[in-house]
Every structure is written in C-alpha cells, then in structure tokens.
Design a protein around this motif. Structure first.
Motif, PDB file in Angstrom:
ATOM      1  N   TYR A 107      12.061  -7.669   7.053  1.00 59.47           N
ATOM      2  CA  TYR A 107      12.272  -7.324   8.352  1.00 59.47           C
ATOM      3  C   TYR A 107      12.764  -8.146   9.070  1.00 59.47           C
ATOM      4  O   TYR A 107      12.874  -7.575  10.019  1.00 59.47           O
ATOM      5  CB  TYR A 107      10.609  -7.221   8.482  1.00 59.47           C
ATOM      6  CG  TYR A 107       9.648  -6.415   8.353  1.00 59.47           C
ATOM      7  CD1 TYR A 107       9.848  -5.732   8.098  1.00 59.47           C
ATOM      8  CD2 TYR A 107       8.027  -6.459   8.358  1.00 59.47           C
ATOM      9  CE1 TYR A 107       8.991  -4.536   6.937  1.00 59.47           C
ATOM     10  CE2 TYR A 107       7.241  -6.061   8.142  1.00 59.47           C
ATOM     11  CZ  TYR A 107       7.203  -4.618   7.597  1.00 59.47           C
ATOM     12  OH  TYR A 107       6.998  -3.829   6.945  1.00 59.47           O
ATOM     13  N   ASN A 108      13.132  -9.629   8.765  1.00 63.02           N
ATOM     14  CA  ASN A 108      13.668 -10.841   9.687  1.00 63.02           C
ATOM     15  C   ASN A 108      14.922 -10.243   9.767  1.00 63.02           C
ATOM     16  O   ASN A 108      15.500  -9.897  10.662  1.00 63.02           O
ATOM     17  CB  ASN A 108      13.149 -11.604   9.330  1.00 63.02           C
ATOM     18  CG  ASN A 108      12.082 -12.046   9.234  1.00 63.02           C
ATOM     19  OD1 ASN A 108      11.378 -11.832  10.536  1.00 63.02           O
ATOM     20  ND2 ASN A 108      11.580 -13.151   9.103  1.00 63.02           N
TER      21      ASN A 108
ATOM     22  N   TYR B  99       0.198   6.317   8.618  1.00 65.12           N
ATOM     23  CA  TYR B  99      -1.046   5.589   8.301  1.00 65.12           C
ATOM     24  C   TYR B  99      -1.445   6.179   8.669  1.00 65.12           C
ATOM     25  O   TYR B  99      -2.841   6.297   8.857  1.00 65.12           O
ATOM     26  CB  TYR B  99      -0.562   4.433   7.531  1.00 65.12           C
ATOM     27  CG  TYR B  99      -1.768   4.435   6.042  1.00 65.12           C
ATOM     28  CD1 TYR B  99      -0.868   4.146   5.268  1.00 65.12           C
ATOM     29  CD2 TYR B  99      -3.212   3.999   6.220  1.00 65.12           C
ATOM     30  CE1 TYR B  99      -1.198   3.404   3.340  1.00 65.12           C
ATOM     31  CE2 TYR B  99      -3.399   3.931   4.812  1.00 65.12           C
ATOM     32  CZ  TYR B  99      -2.999   3.484   4.112  1.00 65.12           C
ATOM     33  OH  TYR B  99      -4.201   2.696   3.102  1.00 65.12           O
TER      34      TYR B  99
ATOM     35  N   ARG C 132       7.220   0.364  10.439  1.00 66.78           N
ATOM     36  CA  ARG C 132       6.437   0.863  12.418  1.00 66.78           C
ATOM     37  C   ARG C 132       5.849   1.976  11.424  1.00 66.78           C
ATOM     38  O   ARG C 132       5.264   2.538  12.025  1.00 66.78           O
ATOM     39  CB  ARG C 132       7.575   0.540  13.359  1.00 66.78           C
ATOM     40  CG  ARG C 132       6.533   1.865  14.576  1.00 66.78           C
ATOM     41  CD  ARG C 132       7.436   1.339  15.872  1.00 66.78           C
ATOM     42  NE  ARG C 132       8.814   1.632  15.544  1.00 66.78           N
ATOM     43  CZ  ARG C 132       8.914   3.174  16.176  1.00 66.78           C
ATOM     44  NH1 ARG C 132       7.889   4.050  16.271  1.00 66.78           N
ATOM     45  NH2 ARG C 132      10.111   3.399  15.980  1.00 66.78           N
TER      46      ARG C 132
ATOM     47  N   PHE D  82      -1.889  -6.932   6.266  1.00 65.10           N
ATOM     48  CA  PHE D  82      -1.458  -7.170   7.400  1.00 65.10           C
ATOM     49  C   PHE D  82      -2.297  -8.269   8.143  1.00 65.10           C
ATOM     50  O   PHE D  82      -1.009  -9.535   8.433  1.00 65.10           O
ATOM     51  CB  PHE D  82      -2.255  -6.298   8.604  1.00 65.10           C
ATOM     52  CG  PHE D  82      -1.039  -4.855   8.349  1.00 65.10           C
ATOM     53  CD1 PHE D  82      -0.498  -4.027   7.531  1.00 65.10           C
ATOM     54  CD2 PHE D  82      -2.146  -3.382   8.357  1.00 65.10           C
ATOM     55  CE1 PHE D  82       0.082  -2.751   7.443  1.00 65.10           C
ATOM     56  CE2 PHE D  82      -1.960  -2.306   8.509  1.00 65.10           C
ATOM     57  CZ  PHE D  82      -0.711  -1.984   7.773  1.00 65.10           C
TER      58      PHE D  82
ATOM     59  N   HIS E 291       8.411  -9.434   4.742  1.00 65.85           N
ATOM     60  CA  HIS E 291       8.598 -10.305   5.598  1.00 65.85           C
ATOM     61  C   HIS E 291      10.504 -10.393   6.457  1.00 65.85           C
ATOM     62  O   HIS E 291      10.598 -11.229   7.248  1.00 65.85           O
ATOM     63  CB  HIS E 291       7.823 -10.829   6.061  1.00 65.85           C
ATOM     64  CG  HIS E 291       6.397 -10.469   6.986  1.00 65.85           C
ATOM     65  ND1 HIS E 291       6.186 -10.545   8.302  1.00 65.85           N
ATOM     66  CD2 HIS E 291       5.585  -9.499   6.330  1.00 65.85           C
ATOM     67  CE1 HIS E 291       5.403  -9.451   8.140  1.00 65.85           C
ATOM     68  NE2 HIS E 291       4.108  -8.979   7.482  1.00 65.85           N
TER      69      HIS E 291
ATOM     70  N   GLU F  12      12.333  -3.245   9.772  1.00 62.85           N
ATOM     71  CA  GLU F  12      11.017  -3.194  10.441  1.00 62.85           C
ATOM     72  C   GLU F  12      11.146  -1.647  10.443  1.00 62.85           C
ATOM     73  O   GLU F  12       9.971  -1.615  10.885  1.00 62.85           O
ATOM     74  CB  GLU F  12      11.834  -4.198  11.284  1.00 62.85           C
ATOM     75  CG  GLU F  12      10.716  -4.403  12.115  1.00 62.85           C
ATOM     76  CD  GLU F  12      10.008  -6.164  12.840  1.00 62.85           C
ATOM     77  OE1 GLU F  12      10.216  -7.081  12.585  1.00 62.85           O
ATOM     78  OE2 GLU F  12       8.660  -5.893  12.590  1.00 62.85           O
ATOM     79  N   ARG F  13      11.847  -0.967  11.428  1.00 65.76           N
ATOM     80  CA  ARG F  13      11.561   0.382  11.744  1.00 65.76           C
ATOM     81  C   ARG F  13      10.740   1.040  10.470  1.00 65.76           C
ATOM     82  O   ARG F  13       9.850   1.900  11.209  1.00 65.76           O
ATOM     83  CB  ARG F  13      12.727   0.846  12.453  1.00 65.76           C
ATOM     84  CG  ARG F  13      12.976   2.368  12.722  1.00 65.76           C
ATOM     85  CD  ARG F  13      13.791   3.052  13.343  1.00 65.76           C
ATOM     86  NE  ARG F  13      13.695   2.161  14.769  1.00 65.76           N
ATOM     87  CZ  ARG F  13      15.094   2.370  16.174  1.00 65.76           C
ATOM     88  NH1 ARG F  13      15.459   3.953  15.271  1.00 65.76           N
ATOM     89  NH2 ARG F  13      14.710   1.559  16.391  1.00 65.76           N
TER      90      ARG F  13
ATOM     91  N   ALA G 296       3.620   2.301   9.264  1.00 58.11           N
ATOM     92  CA  ALA G 296       2.409   1.852  10.124  1.00 58.11           C
ATOM     93  C   ALA G 296       1.498   3.618  10.117  1.00 58.11           C
ATOM     94  O   ALA G 296       0.458   3.541  10.788  1.00 58.11           O
ATOM     95  CB  ALA G 296       2.402   0.637  10.440  1.00 58.11           C
ATOM     96  N   GLU G 297       2.743   3.810  11.536  1.00 58.53           N
ATOM     97  CA  GLU G 297       2.113   5.021  12.676  1.00 58.53           C
ATOM     98  C   GLU G 297       2.253   5.778  11.473  1.00 58.53           C
ATOM     99  O   GLU G 297       0.430   6.861  12.025  1.00 58.53           O
ATOM    100  CB  GLU G 297       3.750   5.551  13.493  1.00 58.53           C
ATOM    101  CG  GLU G 297       3.571   4.362  14.369  1.00 58.53           C
ATOM    102  CD  GLU G 297       4.581   4.794  15.346  1.00 58.53           C
ATOM    103  OE1 GLU G 297       5.209   3.928  16.710  1.00 58.53           O
ATOM    104  OE2 GLU G 297       5.197   5.629  14.910  1.00 58.53           O
TER     105      GLU G 297
ATOM    106  N   PHE H 200      17.206  -7.192   8.280  1.00 56.11           N
ATOM    107  CA  PHE H 200      17.296  -6.335   8.789  1.00 56.11           C
ATOM    108  C   PHE H 200      16.197  -5.307   9.768  1.00 56.11           C
ATOM    109  O   PHE H 200      14.821  -4.966   9.483  1.00 56.11           O
ATOM    110  CB  PHE H 200      17.101  -5.150   7.503  1.00 56.11           C
ATOM    111  CG  PHE H 200      18.518  -5.555   6.696  1.00 56.11           C
ATOM    112  CD1 PHE H 200      19.642  -5.024   6.596  1.00 56.11           C
ATOM    113  CD2 PHE H 200      18.184  -6.615   5.348  1.00 56.11           C
ATOM    114  CE1 PHE H 200      20.733  -5.427   5.544  1.00 56.11           C
ATOM    115  CE2 PHE H 200      18.631  -6.926   4.640  1.00 56.11           C
ATOM    116  CZ  PHE H 200      20.280  -6.378   4.629  1.00 56.11           C
ATOM    117  N   HIS H 201      16.313  -4.860  10.843  1.00 54.37           N
ATOM    118  CA  HIS H 201      15.692  -4.031  12.034  1.00 54.37           C
ATOM    119  C   HIS H 201      15.328  -2.682  11.184  1.00 54.37           C
ATOM    120  O   HIS H 201      14.220  -2.781  11.467  1.00 54.37           O
ATOM    121  CB  HIS H 201      16.411  -3.619  13.264  1.00 54.37           C
ATOM    122  CG  HIS H 201      16.126  -3.526  14.337  1.00 54.37           C
ATOM    123  ND1 HIS H 201      16.896  -3.668  15.891  1.00 54.37           N
ATOM    124  CD2 HIS H 201      14.976  -3.182  14.723  1.00 54.37           C
ATOM    125  CE1 HIS H 201      15.371  -3.536  17.020  1.00 54.37           C
ATOM    126  NE2 HIS H 201      15.131  -2.458  15.465  1.00 54.37           N
TER     127      HIS H 201
END
Lengths: 192, 192
Positions: free
Chosen positions: A118-119, A135, A129, A89, A115, A125-126, A132-133, A121-122
């Motif tokens: 991520y840039n 995990y 997220r 991270f 990354h 990135e979701r 991460a949630e 494709f939204h």
DNA sequence: ATAAATGTTTGATAAATGTCAAATAATTTG
DNA sequence: CAAATTATTTGACATTTATCAAACATTTAT
C-alpha cells in the motif's frame, strides 16, 4: 508464473488492473498454503494477520455465541477472498473462526506485507479500497435478506442466488447463516 | 476556516491524518447543503453521485419492498457519513432513498471530485479505503444482530448500543430497521 | 386552540418459528 | 463392509412474532 497464481492475478485484475511493476512487487509476498478439511485459517481470539485467496476448496467463518452454539457468518469457495475483516483491518483479536469445510488450497498474503505494498504503490491501495467497497456491498445484501425475509424466502434466496451453498454446505451450517433453526430449514425446503 | 467544516476535518483526521496539501486540495470541493425535514438527499432509482457528511440533524436510508412497505436500513446523526453505498461506489441507480428526519446541515462532496482527489493524493485514497473498511465492520455488526437476536434482544441492543436511535427516531422507523413489526417493537419495549 | 394527521399502544387471534425427542439417512472410519 | 459418527427429517407441542382492528397519544398545521 506458477499456474496456481493465475486465478489470483486474474481476480485482482478484474477489480483493478495493476501495472507490471506492482505485480512484480506483489509476487514475492504471495505464499501458497494448503489446508486439510476442518483445519483453521483463523481462530477466534487471535489477531488475524493473513488474508486468504481461495484457489480451491471451501471455508466457513463462524463464531460461538453465548450458548456455545456456532453461528456461521460467511462461506467462501474458489476465487473468493477469505478474511476476518474486523481483526485484519484493526489488528485486534478476531471475533470469528475461519475453518475449511473441504481440503482447501489458498494463496496467503500477510497484513504487514499488504501495508508495505500500500505504501509503495498507490494503485495497490486503490485495489484495497475497491475490494473493501465490493465486500461491503455484499455484506449489505445479506443484511437486507436477514432483515426482511421469512425463513422460506431466505431459503429461496439461496436457491436462486447461491445455489453452490446448497450443493456444498451442510444444512447444519446454512441454518445459522440464514438466522433460522436447522429443523425449520429442513421443513422449509421439504415443502417446495 | 469556516467553522462548519471543522467537524468534518476532525472526523477525517481521526480516521487518517492528511497533509496540509491534501486538505488544501480537498477544501474547494466541499460544499455546504442544508435540507429541511423530510427532504431527500438520495432517491431510489437515481445515480447517487454525492457523499454527505452530517453536521447536524438526522437522516434515514430506506427502500420500498415488494408490498410498498418502507424498510429502513440505516440512520445517521451528527458526524456520520451518509451515502448510498452501492450506487455511489458503482455509479448505478440507487436501491435506497436517503431522507432527513429533521432539518439537516451537511457537507457534500461529489463522486467525480473524490476520484480526482484519489488520483492526485495517495493519502486521500487511503482515507477512502479506511472509511470503507470501518463502514463495512459496522454493517457486519448489524448483520449479526439481525442474524442472531430475538425481537426483545434487538431492542435491548439498541438501548445499550444506540440510545440515540431510541431517543430521536420514531418507533415506526426503528421497527423495520430491526426487522420486526411496529406492534412487536411496541410490546417488547413496554414489558421491561 | 383546535382539527387533522401522524405515531403508539393494546387486544384478540393467526401464522411462523423454536424446542425437544426420536427416527432415518448419509458419511466416515477402522 | 460394518460400526460409529454425523447429518437430516419428522412429530408433538411451546413460544414468538405477525396480523388486523381499534383506541389512545402526540405532533403538526390552520
């Protein structure tokens, strides 16, 4: 589609379904890497710029404490994501090693490439997220175990909730994962 | 700009700078809520659909274990985000309570509204990802503390890394947070 | 200001876990 | 397959932490 990538895509789609465009963009960045038993995916002190999806095999994450004892912090099997979170991270040196416990096949994606995605494709990135949630919630559960349970209860938790751990991971490693000594773990599981 | 929102925006911008458009879209969803000492922000068993940014004051997160003992899992002060992670992320009943320890001012945003913003602004979703990643690393740190340190070492960790905790949080609550008994904590800190 | 409630410390003792050493057991390697 | 290595168990004992009870201190409410 290479059959090896199927599990990976299925894993992702369960967390957050991706459009065909995103998947098409993702695929070129995926790379297969195989490791022999005891190989290292990540080394303490190095910046970890790769995230691994385990196709088959088994890995442990651990660090060396002040007494040069190994403290195991995480174990992963098939269909799990293995990553040195802090390092990946923050792109700072890793606090932990990640090492295989068996011959292990992985799919790798690089920090840089994630990354880029991520840039672009939204929805990717979701996915990041949500991953991460999820995990985070898993780590919180383990934290509560360590905060509240006795040695015996910790072992029973494993028995009931992570039977694979007991089947596939040497007690030697499980002990520090549970925050107890090997001898205590051996005793606790003998009397049951 | 209401001065109360300044800290919040500053907090956000430090994690991930937002465009003026995103900020403008975000503002209408922010709401100030003040709580008296001992009020509940979140109750065990309810679905938590709000995320709180603490402007001033102090909260604890805790749950009741099988013996009806309270286990404190998290403390937050000024400029921290308080959220019942599992419940907020999954929109399932909360496993924990969040309760103030002092009169507390917060800025609230609702789950539903955050998700509207996520859909509309990629960069706000990125903020959400980064926040989850940071939160995750913090939880991991506390997990290692509980996994590896003795009672005395846990107290020393607090002294060195979270001096505010010792200043502002009753020992009674700190004990279960550290995974030890009140009497042990009292003894450990007496002999130093 | 005082009583009541809440929070912290202390003491005696019990229980849990750690330490060190050695014995077994299982696995790996030549 | 046998030797060597690695992993697990067991024992005796030390240390840490928990438990229960009571005293003491601080805060809160009247």
């Amino acid at each position: 589609m290479l059959p090896l990538f199927e599990n990976y895509l299925e894993f992702i789609q369960k967390i957050h379904p991706l459009s065909p465009e995103s998947i098409e963009a993702l695929m070129p960045f995926l790379q297969q890497k195989n490791f022999a038993k005891k190989d290292f995916l990540v080394r303490q002190g190095n910046i970890s710029d790769e995230l691994y999806f385990i196709i088959s095999g088994c890995v442990r994450e651990y660090f060396e404490d002040a007494n040069a004892d190994e403290i195991n912090t995480w174990f992963g099997f098939e269909n799990a994501v293995a990553v040195s979170t802090y390092s990946f991270f923050s792109q700072k040196p890793s606090l932990t090693n990640i090492q295989t416990l068996e011959d292990t096949e992985t799919i790798v994606i690089r920090h840089e490439d994630i990354h880029k995605l991520y840039n672009q494709f939204h929805e990717i990135e979701r996915l990041g997220r949500l991953l991460a949630e999820q995990y985070l919630v898993q780590i919180e559960e383990m934290k509560i175990i360590l905060q509240t349970l006795s040695a015996r209860q910790r072992y029973e938790y494993l028995l009931q909730n992570k039977p694979d751990f007991i089947k596939r991971i040497p007690l030697k490693y499980l002990a520090s994962f549970l925050g107890i000594k090997l001898e205590t773990l051996s005793r606790v599981r003998g009397q049951k």
